[in-house]
Design a protein around this motif. Structure first.
Motif, PDB file in Angstrom:
ATOM      1  N   SER A   1      31.667  37.269  39.525  1.00 21.49           N
ATOM      2  CA  SER A   1      31.734  38.434  39.762  1.00 21.49           C
ATOM      3  C   SER A   1      32.111  38.932  41.181  1.00 21.49           C
ATOM      4  CB  SER A   1      30.437  38.919  39.837  1.00 21.49           C
ATOM      5  OG  SER A   1      29.507  38.088  40.564  1.00 21.49           O
ATOM      6  N   ASP A   2      32.377  37.937  42.065  1.00 20.00           N
ATOM      7  CA  ASP A   2      32.748  37.858  43.397  1.00 20.00           C
ATOM      8  C   ASP A   2      34.154  37.550  43.615  1.00 20.00           C
ATOM      9  OD1 ASP A   2      32.022  35.361  43.169  1.00 20.00           O
ATOM     10  OD2 ASP A   2      30.816  35.190  44.934  1.00 20.00           O
ATOM     11  N   HIS A   3      34.984  37.151  42.684  1.00 16.80           N
ATOM     12  CA  HIS A   3      36.242  36.603  42.345  1.00 16.80           C
ATOM     13  C   HIS A   3      37.183  37.714  42.850  1.00 16.80           C
ATOM     14  CE1 HIS A   3      39.355  33.498  41.373  1.00 16.80           C
ATOM     15  NE2 HIS A   3      40.106  34.631  40.995  1.00 16.80           N
ATOM     16  N   GLU A   4      38.475  37.310  43.392  1.00 13.72           N
ATOM     17  CA  GLU A   4      39.412  38.370  43.984  1.00 13.72           C
ATOM     18  C   GLU A   4      39.575  39.381  42.783  1.00 13.72           C
ATOM     19  OE1 GLU A   4      44.327  38.194  44.756  1.00 13.72           O
ATOM     20  OE2 GLU A   4      43.225  36.140  44.352  1.00 13.72           O
ATOM     21  N   THR A   5      39.844  40.678  43.046  1.00  9.99           N
ATOM     22  CA  THR A   5      39.948  41.512  42.038  1.00  9.99           C
ATOM     23  C   THR A   5      41.254  41.508  41.673  1.00  9.99           C
ATOM     24  OG1 THR A   5      38.334  43.047  43.143  1.00  9.99           O
ATOM     25  CG2 THR A   5      39.851  44.087  41.537  1.00  9.99           C
ATOM     26  N   LEU A   6      41.470  41.699  40.147  1.00 12.35           N
ATOM     27  CA  LEU A   6      42.999  41.358  39.614  1.00 12.35           C
ATOM     28  C   LEU A   6      43.034  42.685  38.683  1.00 12.35           C
ATOM     29  CD1 LEU A   6      42.843  37.425  39.069  1.00 12.35           C
ATOM     30  CD2 LEU A   6      43.911  38.894  40.917  1.00 12.35           C
ATOM     31  N   ILE A   7      44.241  42.529  37.987  1.00 14.57           N
ATOM     32  CA  ILE A   7      44.409  43.808  37.239  1.00 14.57           C
ATOM     33  C   ILE A   7      43.367  43.921  36.011  1.00 14.57           C
ATOM     34  CG2 ILE A   7      46.806  44.038  38.277  1.00 14.57           C
ATOM     35  CD1 ILE A   7      47.760  43.305  35.408  1.00 14.57           C
TER      36      ILE A   7
END
Length: 683
Positions: free
Chosen positions: A533-539
């Motif tokens: 849930s706190d991973h880098e935001t990707l498309i």
């Protein structure tokens, strides 16, 4: 940005061997990072994203033809912000952009993956794989493509925006929705589909290229075991597994000299492989060969398991304990050069009687099978060779073993293919499980020692402040771990616990399970996302269900949550597994063939297996565990816990020791009265 070639570009400072391979390209490469993305936005340039991995043959070809070419590099540097990604370190990026490639081009992707992204949104607007230096095979020249893509980006921005909206909508549509957990129909559907595509002449499923497809074989073997236990063995299911494995073991996909399996066969007969050796293939095949040996007692499967495990320990395990990722397909600029032979080399190395047996076994009296040389592929069984030469089978096997040892020494003097020395958590977990299975089934304590060394490295370098990391090399551990890392590590720990008890391993498995529930589970629909849930935001945030080169992370998670839930009596774990099966129900019904690992988890949900816990003094545990684990019982988990262990978690706390050895047998959530006589244990 300078067009001149620096002594080394930014990739020289990265941990990835694949990225370092490109560190002296004249391309102004960036790794995937915030600075690269900001550069693209600031310059309003499209991003050229190139994804590959160190053992990829066509990645090397494209690098040599294009990325090492100054004129091509100058064009790339002028028109794009160029980003290189190691798909093994960043499977999150690879998974997203492979899916986008399939949606945009209506065909499967692969490596190298070449994707052009808009700088503002990182959405792909053109995708491909390998592009040649000059036009051929219907593909444009790479430089032509670069100019055309950049021109389209400048002149067709509105069309690209509309296409991106459609792509993002299509990605959203791929998200599975919760439904009902299926009945056994998908299990039967998968068996029918596998039987229909089975190659009865050569083994395997479908035509070339042929991959090992271990989850499919494991599904069939588990089905056979269930029907055998019921007194109605499905002989065809067993035959599909054993014949396929036998043909692979005898074939060129198996390294006949040094052990270990190559990635896949380019032909129908398992003769000529793609020569890269991947840790994940060998991990899965090691476990399957152990299972086949336990199911059949056929020596060929034990021998293959030992050859694979010995190769891994000898060539793929670091001094620190971790398992390396891959061996390249190429050496000295040629694919397979390290592994193939000329007749003169063979005759010059082997004694006449060794050569006679070896030539008969591997068909060296026939035409060369790989670019004027021989890649070893068994053409005759030892008994056939013995009859032809007037020898005993034992004599033939002795001559062939002696020949292999000599050839291995000659081969070791050659230029070895490059080794990708990354230690990846998920891949190491698969091999830890394979080694633990081999230690238990083959009674090989050295394999247990190998598994424990690898686990020790994971614990000491990739587990930090309550968070798991994905990759380690040269003293650097980095990248937040993915679903596969967590689920497969739990699976490995559960396998190790069946070999020997270690309280800390169970504690670690529980901690990893809690992380999956807290940071990866979709609390609305069920199932687990690939990233936290706190991973880098990707498309896109995928939720993988289908098996690929690795078993699907959701399938492994469902199975370990079921097993851990039954072991501990923890309803939360069983409910999480059920939510995976519910959200995957539609996919399993539509395409059972693609979801073998999920189907194995479904099978254990519909008919929960046995959990057997033996409490006894340490000296009395081995005969009880040997009795429980002597036959192939894939639905059974058997643990031996010393009698003096106290304060055990969950349901284990109620399983106290007796005056002597005592076994607790549970089926699903139902436990029977303790068993205190060895003879009363279930077969």
């Amino acid at each position: 940005m300078s067009d001149s070639m620096p002594p080394a570009n930014r990739l020289a400072a990265t941990a990835s061997p694949y990225l370092r391979q490109h560190a002296r390209n004249p391309v102004d490469w960036w790794p995937w990072c915030d600075a690269a993305l900001a550069e693209a936005r600031a310059q309003d340039r499209p991003i050229l994203l190139s994804i590959g991995y160190s053992a990829c043959h066509w990645c090397h070809v494209m690098a040599h033809e294009s990325f090492e070419d100054p004129a091509t590099a100058a064009l790339m540097n002028r028109l794009f912000v160029n980003i290189k990604v190691d798909r093994e370190e960043r499977p999150d990026l690879d998974r997203i952009y492979q899916t986008a490639h399939q949606l945009l081009s209506s065909r499967a992707g692969g490596w190298p993956l070449t994707v052009f992204l808009t700088p503002e949104t990182l959405e792909p607007f053109f995708c491909g794989t390998y592009f040649p230096r000059e036009p051929r095979h219907g593909l444009p020249a790479f430089r032509q493509l670069l100019e055309g893509v950049e021109r389209a980006f400048r002149e067709q921005r509105e069309a690209i925006r509309e296409q991106s909206q459609g792509l993002m909508a299509a990605l959203a549509e791929l998200a599975p929705r919760a439904g009902a957990i299926p009945d056994s129909a998908p299990l039967e559907g998968a068996r029918r589909q596998l039987a229909a595509s089975f190659d009865a002449a050569r083994g395997g499923f479908g035509g070339a290229p042929k991959f090992p497809r271990v989850p499919d074989l494991e599904l069939l073997l588990r089905h056979w075991a269930a029907t055998d236990a019921a007194g109605q063995p499905d002989a065809r299911a067993l035959a599909m597994v054993t014949f396929t494995l036998e043909r692979m073991i005898a074939g060129g996909i198996n390294d006949q000299v040094g052990g270990g399996f190559y990635r896949y066969s380019v032909d129908d007969a398992w003769m000529i492989p793609h020569f890269e050796k991947m840790l994940y293939d060998n991990a899965q095949l090691l476990a399957l060969c152990c299972d086949a040996w336990q199911a059949t007692s056929e020596p060929v499967f034990r021998a293959a398991a030992e050859a694979t495990a010995d190769w891994v320990i000898g060539e793929m395990q670091s001094d620190e304990g971790g398992y390396y990722s891959a061996l390249d397909a190429d050496s000295e600029g040629q694919e397979g050069r390290y592994y193939v032979w000329t007749r003169e080399e063979l005759e010059g190395t082997l004694a006449p009687e060794e050569f006679a047996a070896f030539a008969a076994r591997y068909g060296l009296d026939g035409p060369a099978n790989f670019e004027g040389r021989w890649h070893l592929h068994a053409q005759a069984m030892p008994a056939e060779v013995a009859g032809r030469l007037g020898l005993t089978v034992a004599q033939v096997e002795g001559l062939i073993d002696g020949a292999r040892r000599k050839l291995l020494e000659v081969r070791r003097a050659r230029v070895r293919p490059a080794c990708d020395e990354k230690v990846l958590t998920a891949w190491n977990a698969l091999m830890i499980k394979g080694m633990a299975r081999a230690a238990r089934v083959l009674a090989r304590p050295d394999y247990l020692a190998s598994a424990e060394r690898a686990l020790g490295l994971v614990r000491s370098t990739l587990w930090r402040d309550g968070r798991l990391l994905a990759s380690y090399m040269d003293g650097t551990a980095h990248l937040p771990a993915y679903l596969d890392d967590h689920a497969m590590l739990i699976d490995a720990l559960l396998e190790l616990l069946q070999v020997r008890w270690r309280r800390d391993d169970l504690r670690f498995a529980i901690e990893l399970a809690e992380i999956l529930l807290a940071r990866f589970e979709d609390s609305g629909e069920g199932g687990f996302f690939f990233t936290a849930s706190d991973h880098e935001t990707l498309i896109h945030r995928p939720k993988p269900l289908a098996d690929e080169s690795l078993p699907a992370g959701n399938a492994v998670a469902a199975r370990v949550f079921q097993r851990l839930g039954h072991l501990l009596g923890e309803p939360r774990y069983l409910e999480a597994a059920a939510r995976v099966l519910a959200v995957a129900g539609g996919d399993m019904r539509r395409a059972p063939y693609a979801h073998a690992s999920l189907l194995m988890a479904l099978d254990e949900h519909l008919e929960p297996g046995e959990t057997v816990v033996v409490r006894a003094p340490p000296t009395e545990l081995p005969p009880w565990l040997a009795e429980l684990q002597q036959t192939y019982r894939p639905r059974r988990s058997a643990l031996g816990i010393p009698a003096d262990e106290q304060d055990l978690p969950g349901n284990l706390a109620s399983m106290g020791p007796g005056p002597g050895a005592r076994a607790y047998l549970c089926r699903g959530t139902h436990c029977e009265a303790p068993i205190e006589e060895l003879a009363r244990l279930p077969a």
